[in-house]
Design an enzyme around this catalytic site. Structure first.
Site, PDB file in Angstrom:
ATOM      1  CB  SER A 124      -0.928  -0.018   1.222  1.00 13.53           C
ATOM      2  OG  SER A 124      -0.057   0.118   2.570  1.00 13.53           O
ATOM      3  CB  CYS A 125       3.398   2.418   1.645  1.00 15.64           C
ATOM      4  SG  CYS A 125       4.517   3.847   1.868  1.00 15.64           S
ATOM      5  N   GLY A 126       4.360   3.004  -1.563  1.00 13.98           N
ATOM      6  CA  GLY A 126       5.454   3.209  -2.304  1.00 13.98           C
ATOM      7  C   GLY A 126       6.715   3.844  -1.848  1.00 13.98           C
TER       8      GLY A 126
END
Length: 288
Positions: A124-126
């Site tokens: 969910s987090c780049g």
């Protein structure tokens, strides 16, 4: 290589069907696979490449994912900076090939692995694991402000349906994000799916790197979720002048698009959309 989907047994509950005794039933369900991918990078020669990043992703197009990640993080500039990239055996039993080994071309500096470049990303987090704002922000080699791309709003409104029609993984699982590269005429050039929206974008960009299509001037990128800072930055790093999303952008995404001279479209649903930056690239026919 691991599978992109897996079957698991679930208890299906339907509250509307409880009156006739069919309120709950056990049945198989198809899920999107989420597994870690370790990206190792280094120079040619003896010895192992050093681990650079671990990202949680859906298996498939892993070489594109690794190369796209390196490009969007500013660690390589083109496919010429990569000597070889290959899936390698990991420590798992049975082996799932959750390691990509990238050998850099001669003269390409190896990435530093200080704490500010400690890459660990969830699906969910780049940008999770970046230790400072300076480490988060990278600058593109490709100026996009002068890109003459224009897209009719009527055509742009059709693209989410075209993207959705090509999302085979989502059809089976309901749990995958998608990123699609389109021509100004609305032709879908390439689509990638992943549990992580940033991974789906990296897979598209990695494909473009390997196909020697950078910069992606004159193309547009559509994503199935929201337009975050990291997705806007990745699009800019690939030279894309237009990023569109079916959901909302963030404030930092809008600020970065303004800075880069990109067009950023959000809430692209049905026949409505919000243009947050670069409205000159969206043409609207005037009615009499």
């Amino acid at each position: 290589m691991g599978r992109a989907t897996d079957r698991r047994g679930v208890l299906r509950i339907d509250l509307d069907a409880t009156a006739d005794g069919r309120g709950s039933v056990r049945r198989p369900d198809t899920l999107a696979v989420e597994e870690p991918l370790e990206i190792r990078v280094g120079a040619a020669g003896p010895g192992r490449r050093r681990p650079l990043a671990v990202t949680m992703r859906t298996p498939g197009d892993d070489l594109d994912l690794a190369i796209g990640f390196l490009l969007t993080e500013g660690l390589i500039r083109s496919t010429d900076d990569v000597h070889t990239a290959q899936l390698c055996a990991g420590a798992e039993t049975p082996n799932t090939y959750n390691v990509v080994d990238v050998v850099l071309a001669p003269g390409v500096p190896e990435p530093t692995t200080d704490p500010s470049r400690n890459f660990y990303t969830t699906s969910s987090c780049g940008v999770c694991g970046k230790a400072s704002i300076d480490a988060v922000r990278t600058r593109s080699l490709f100026p996009v402000a002068a890109d003459p791309l224009t897209v009719p709003a009527t055509l742009l409104a059709e693209l989410p349906d075209r993207l959705r029609a090509a999302q085979r993984g989502f059809d089976r699982t309901g749990g995958l994000h998608a990123a699609g590269l389109f021509t100004p005429a609305g032709e879908l050039v390439v689509l990638r799916e992943d549990v992580g929206r940033h991974n789906a974008v990296d897979k598209v960009i990695g494909w473009a790197v390997r196909e020697r299509r950078l910069p992606l001037a004159g193309y547009l990128l559509l994503v199935s979720g929201r337009a975050s800072f990291e997705l806007t930055q990745k699009a800019w790093m690939a030279g894309l002048p237009l990023l569109a999303a079916v959901s909302a952008p963030s404030t930092l995404a809008v600020e970065l698009a303004d800075e880069a001279g990109m067009t950023l479209v959000g809430f692209l649903r049905g026949r409505t959309m919000n243009v947050y930056a670069g409205p000159q690239r969206i043409s609207v026919a005037q009615t009499a």
